[in-house]
Design an enzyme around this catalytic site. Structure first.
Site, PDB file in Angstrom:
ATOM      1  N   MET A 166       0.824  -1.203   0.000  1.00  8.15           N
ATOM      2  CA  MET A 166       0.000   0.000   0.000  1.00  8.15           C
ATOM      3  C   MET A 166       0.863   1.260   0.000  1.00  8.15           C
ATOM      4  O   MET A 166       0.493   2.264  -0.611  1.00  8.15           O
ATOM      5  CB  MET A 166      -0.954   0.010   1.197  1.00  8.15           C
ATOM      6  CG  MET A 166      -2.074  -1.012   1.091  1.00  8.15           C
ATOM      7  SD  MET A 166      -2.886  -1.070  -0.546  1.00  8.15           S
ATOM      8  CE  MET A 166      -3.377   0.639  -0.773  1.00  8.15           C
ATOM      9  N   TYR A 167       2.007   1.211   0.669  1.00  8.67           N
ATOM     10  CA  TYR A 167       2.923   2.351   0.606  1.00  8.67           C
ATOM     11  C   TYR A 167       3.393   2.559  -0.835  1.00  8.67           C
ATOM     12  O   TYR A 167       3.380   3.684  -1.349  1.00  8.67           O
ATOM     13  CB  TYR A 167       4.118   2.119   1.527  1.00  8.67           C
ATOM     14  CG  TYR A 167       5.120   3.248   1.515  1.00  8.67           C
ATOM     15  CD1 TYR A 167       4.901   4.402   2.250  1.00  8.67           C
ATOM     16  CD2 TYR A 167       6.290   3.168   0.755  1.00  8.67           C
ATOM     17  CE1 TYR A 167       5.812   5.451   2.243  1.00  8.67           C
ATOM     18  CE2 TYR A 167       7.202   4.201   0.742  1.00  8.67           C
ATOM     19  CZ  TYR A 167       6.970   5.334   1.487  1.00  8.67           C
ATOM     20  OH  TYR A 167       7.876   6.366   1.458  1.00  8.67           O
ATOM     21  N   ALA A 168       3.799   1.470  -1.495  1.00  6.82           N
ATOM     22  CA  ALA A 168       4.235   1.578  -2.890  1.00  6.82           C
ATOM     23  C   ALA A 168       3.107   2.110  -3.765  1.00  6.82           C
ATOM     24  O   ALA A 168       3.321   2.980  -4.617  1.00  6.82           O
ATOM     25  CB  ALA A 168       4.724   0.220  -3.390  1.00  6.82           C
ATOM     26  N   SER A 170       0.627   4.051  -2.913  1.00  2.91           N
ATOM     27  CA  SER A 170       0.404   5.470  -2.649  1.00  2.91           C
ATOM     28  C   SER A 170       1.482   6.325  -3.301  1.00  2.91           C
ATOM     29  O   SER A 170       1.205   7.434  -3.784  1.00  2.91           O
ATOM     30  CB  SER A 170       0.372   5.730  -1.141  1.00  2.91           C
ATOM     31  OG  SER A 170       1.653   5.575  -0.540  1.00  2.91           O
ATOM     32  N   LYS A 171       2.711   5.817  -3.339  1.00  2.00           N
ATOM     33  CA  LYS A 171       3.799   6.593  -3.920  1.00  2.00           C
ATOM     34  C   LYS A 171       3.821   6.499  -5.452  1.00  2.00           C
ATOM     35  O   LYS A 171       4.229   7.460  -6.121  1.00  2.00           O
ATOM     36  CB  LYS A 171       5.134   6.148  -3.326  1.00  2.00           C
ATOM     37  CG  LYS A 171       5.275   6.491  -1.845  1.00  2.00           C
ATOM     38  CD  LYS A 171       5.181   7.993  -1.588  1.00  2.00           C
ATOM     39  CE  LYS A 171       5.497   8.358  -0.157  1.00  2.00           C
ATOM     40  NZ  LYS A 171       5.460   9.820   0.072  1.00  2.00           N
TER      41      LYS A 171
END
Length: 281
Positions: A166-168, A170-171
């Protein structure tokens, strides 16, 4: 833009980490005003007190410091904060979209919808869209000074990685939006407003506590990351990767067949870099 001397800045995520360092740099270089946004009200007060003790260049008035505690996931809260900031410091010359979170060390199917999925997208991507939409029309209209938008994304926006899906995501969204915005401003003839997308690897701010460096890509010192982003922002550079091997890894990912890249990413420790991640405690 040669420096931030006399400029007005808005920095999100300003209560700690790189946001605090951007603010210190602005004051030391003679910015006219700095507005710091963050959810951490006590942290904002500490940074504001620290900035009040700093000295800028000789002959330059003390930088005005404005703080605003808010939850940037709310577009209504961002709208209200933007109105307050415009009154406090005027139209920003520089936006530093720096706020972010990372929740990791679990596979996607093990993560919680609200605590991880929703919060990560809302803070790392949508919040910066809300902020920029509020300030950008006035930045476009104010042609008396060059304007800059620094969007802090991540190397994770260029390379998929386990245990931080999810971090990837979002980025990847942040980088796609940021660079599209850059092109839109150029196409519309608003070239006095330039957008820089900053894509660092892991930075030693505590946010990535426990993450492991990859082959030829050690964890970045915060000052090193800020310096790279700051220099690129002043120049109006479109994209800046840090450290340099991030660019090489991105190029290899684009050139190699997927199975071969997967083998290389394992060897370079890319796919194992988050296994011992703990984050801030």
């Amino acid at each position: 833009m040669r420096s931030v001397r006399g400029a007005r800045l808005m920095i999100s995520g300003g209560a700690s980490g790189m946001g605090r360092l951007y603010a210190i740099r602005a004051v030391r270089e003679g910015a006219a005003a700095v507005s710091l946004w963050d959810l951490d009200e006590a942290g904002l007060e500490r940074v504001a007190a620290e900035l009040a003790q700093l000295r800028g260049p000789r002959g330059v008035a003390q930088t005005r410091v404005h703080t605003r505690a808010l939850d940037m996931r709310s577009s209504e809260a961002v709208e209200a904060a933007a109105r307050e900031t415009a009154v406090a410091i005027g139209v920003p010359d520089i936006l530093v979209n720096n706020a972010g979170i990372v929740a990791g060390n679990a596979y996607f199917w093990e993560t919680d919808n609200d605590a991880v999925t929703r919060a990560t997208i809302e803070i790392n991507t949508l919040a910066h869209c809300y902020v920029t939409r509020e300030f950008l029309p006035d930045m476009i209209a104010d042609r008396g000074r060059a304007k800059r938008i620094l969007n802090v994304s991540s190397a994770a926006s260029t390379l998929a990685n386990p245990r931080m899906s999810m971090y990837a995501a979002s980025k990847w969204a942040m980088t796609g939006w940021s660079d599209s915005l850059r092109l839109e401003l150029r196409q519309a003839g608003h070239e006095h407003v330039r957008v820089t997308t900053f894509c660092p690897s892991y930075v030693k701010t505590g946010m990535f506590q426990g993450a492991r460096g990859m082959f030829l890509t050690p964890l970045l010192e915060p000052d090193e990351a800020v310096d790279a982003a700051w220099t690129a922002m002043l120049r109006g550079q479109a994209v800046r990767f840090a450290p340099r091997p991030v660019w090489l890894a991105r190029a290899l990912r684009g050139l190699l067949p997927v199975p071969l890249w997967d083998v290389l990413a394992d060897w370079m420790r890319v796919t194992r870099s988050m296994q011992q991640f703990t984050g801030r405690r």
